[in-house]
Write an enzyme that holds these catalytic residues in place. Structure first.
Site, mmCIF file in Angstrom:
data_model
loop_
_atom_site.group_PDB
_atom_site.id
_atom_site.type_symbol
_atom_site.label_atom_id
_atom_site.label_comp_id
_atom_site.label_asym_id
_atom_site.label_seq_id
_atom_site.Cartn_x
_atom_site.Cartn_y
_atom_site.Cartn_z
ATOM 1 N N GLY A 41 0.785 -1.235 0.000
ATOM 2 C CA GLY A 41 0.000 0.000 0.000
ATOM 3 C C GLY A 41 0.811 1.275 0.000
ATOM 4 O O GLY A 41 0.265 2.364 0.198
ATOM 5 N N ARG A 50 7.767 4.120 -24.655
ATOM 6 C CA ARG A 50 6.611 3.332 -25.050
ATOM 7 C C ARG A 50 5.404 4.239 -25.213
ATOM 8 O O ARG A 50 5.177 5.129 -24.399
ATOM 9 C CB ARG A 50 6.298 2.268 -23.987
ATOM 10 C CG ARG A 50 7.386 1.253 -23.767
ATOM 11 C CD ARG A 50 7.083 0.397 -22.543
ATOM 12 N NE ARG A 50 8.141 -0.554 -22.254
ATOM 13 C CZ ARG A 50 8.281 -1.185 -21.094
ATOM 14 N NH1 ARG A 50 7.412 -0.939 -20.109
ATOM 15 N NH2 ARG A 50 9.267 -2.035 -20.901
ATOM 16 N N ARG A 102 -6.072 -8.077 -5.871
ATOM 17 C CA ARG A 102 -5.830 -7.197 -7.022
ATOM 18 C C ARG A 102 -6.224 -7.873 -8.327
ATOM 19 O O ARG A 102 -6.644 -7.211 -9.275
ATOM 20 C CB ARG A 102 -4.347 -6.785 -7.077
ATOM 21 C CG ARG A 102 -3.927 -5.977 -5.884
ATOM 22 C CD ARG A 102 -2.636 -5.214 -6.086
ATOM 23 N NE ARG A 102 -1.504 -6.026 -6.524
ATOM 24 C CZ ARG A 102 -0.237 -5.601 -6.477
ATOM 25 N NH1 ARG A 102 0.044 -4.388 -6.023
ATOM 26 N NH2 ARG A 102 0.749 -6.372 -6.884
ATOM 27 N N ARG A 157 6.231 -12.815 -5.712
ATOM 28 C CA ARG A 157 6.150 -11.562 -4.955
ATOM 29 C C ARG A 157 6.156 -11.829 -3.445
ATOM 30 O O ARG A 157 6.748 -11.063 -2.679
ATOM 31 C CB ARG A 157 4.901 -10.779 -5.357
ATOM 32 C CG ARG A 157 4.979 -10.148 -6.747
ATOM 33 C CD ARG A 157 3.847 -9.184 -6.978
ATOM 34 N NE ARG A 157 3.869 -8.613 -8.316
ATOM 35 C CZ ARG A 157 4.631 -7.588 -8.680
ATOM 36 N NH1 ARG A 157 5.444 -7.023 -7.792
ATOM 37 N NH2 ARG A 157 4.595 -7.120 -9.915
#
Length: 396
Positions: free
Chosen positions: A143, A171, A264, A275
């Site tokens: 967060g 990009r 998510r 992760r």
């Protein structure tokens, strides 16, 4: 209170038995004479530096770190102490006329040991102080991005992001200087070697990094810089010369972090597990490495945000104005320089400074902060009618 010698572009009196040529000046530090001016070893566009070692009778061309001042119509050189020389550039712009050549500071000593060669470092002088940058780290999903966005939304004129460098191609609608500073690999590698980056990493064959200049540019705009980087990047910044506040955002538990990552819905199972493995390592380093000044647990977003504001001194009434951008010093082309204690006196033939006509400018160097390879801040500037003014008329 005695007057120290000033070494000036138009009337050099050095007493070293050496005669600098043309626009060169010199200053004696220990058994070394630093000759400043002429062409830089790599370019005629910048002020060069060479060293005469009196113990060996030989000339040395040092490794020059930091952003170099551009070649000028002349300059004055004043030895402040045994570790740095102030350079006042003649005919320069107001924000580019005061520089410091560091010859034996802590940073120079460290670089001399690392590189195994003679080293000097340039740092541009800036009026006034700046708020310490804020380094915020934490594992993915904790967060920290949300907390930073909350800060930016509540205090839009107080905080700013540094723009990172990368060697990859732009990009889509990415703009140079906005999303990234897009750089040639050879240029970025040289800047990294020259100590111009706080942290960098190679990702999928491309270099990414945060330059000291990018952080200083945020401070120059009157804002406080926020760096959102991983623990390894924070370690590099902590080892650098940047004086910052380091904050680690920690999840209440690994189970809570896993639930947030899964909620998510943006990553595969393999990516989530990776992760989580990385998060465990980062949390361990964040708590035990001594890198971070503060650790915040984000078990409740609003409470964590209030704690973050308290750490940054924002828990009272919100300030309405950000710190003004530092002003330059508008010097005339013709001036002479002398030194009394911690004050540099600049005698001007004519001067329009802050719409006030004065004969003298005093630069108070007693509260200098920072230094190479970034800015040297803390310059205080006074306008005087004469030497007897007592150096007490401060310009706002």
């Amino acid at each position: 209170m005695g007057e120290a010698p000033a070494f000036c572009f138009d009337n050099l009196q050095n007493g070293f038995g050496l005669k600098p040529k043309g626009l060169e000046t010199s200053a004696d530090v220990g058994d070394k004479t630093f000759v400043i001016g002429g062409a830089d070893n790599d370019s005629t566009s910048y002020i060069g530096v060479k060293i005469y070692d009196k113990s060996t009778g030989k000339w040395v061309i040092p490794t020059v770190l930091g952003t170099k001042p551009k070649a000028s119509k002349g300059h004055s050189a004043i030895l402040l102490n045994e570790d740095r020389i102030m350079i006042i550039i003649r005919g320069s712009t107001p924000d580019d006329c005061i520089w410091f050549l560091e010859v034996d500071t802590k940073y120079v000593k460290e670089q001399r040991k690392i590189l195994g060669t003679e080293v000097v470092a340039w740092s541009r002088g800036v009026r006034g102080d700046a708020e310490k940058p804020v380094v915020i780290s934490g594992p993915s999903g904790v967060g920290k991005g949300t907390l930073i966005n909350m800060l930016m939304k509540e205090f839009p004129s107080m905080f700013g992001f540094s723009v990172s460098h990368t060697t990859r191609a732009p990009r889509g609608n990415e703009k140079n200087g906005v999303h990234y500073h897009f750089a040639d690999r050879s240029v970025m590698e040289k800047d990294i070697k020259d100590g111009k980056f706080l942290e960098f990493a190679s990702v999928h064959g491309n270099l990414y990094g945060t330059s000291i200049e990018a952080v200083e540019a945020v401070a120059d705009s009157g804002k406080r810089c926020i760096l959102d980087i991983d623990v390894q990047g924070a370690r590099s910044v902590r080892a650098s010369s940047l004086d910052a506040i380091f904050i680690f955002i920690c999840p209440p538990t690994m189970r809570e972090l896993e639930e947030r990552l899964r909620a998510r819905g943006t990553e595969t199972e393999e990516q989530i597990l990776k992760r989580l493995r990385n998060a465990e390592a980062e949390i361990e380093q964040g708590k035990s490495s001594g890198i971070f000044d503060h650790i915040l647990y984000n078990d409740n977003l609003e409470e964590c945000y209030e704690n973050l504001k308290e750490l940054l001194g924002l828990n009272g009434s919100a300030p309405t104005n950000h710190k003004p951008s530092p002003k330059g010093i508008d010097l005339p082309l013709n001036h002479s320089v002398s030194k009394i204690d911690n004050k540099i006196l600049i005698n001007c033939e004519t001067l329009e400074l802050e719409k006030a006509s004065k004969n003298l400018i005093a630069l108070d160097v007693s509260s200098l902060k920072g230094g190479a390879p970034g800015r040297t801040r803390g310059l205080n500037v006074y306008a005087l009618d004469s030497f007897s003014d007592g150096l007490n008329e401060k310009l706002s």
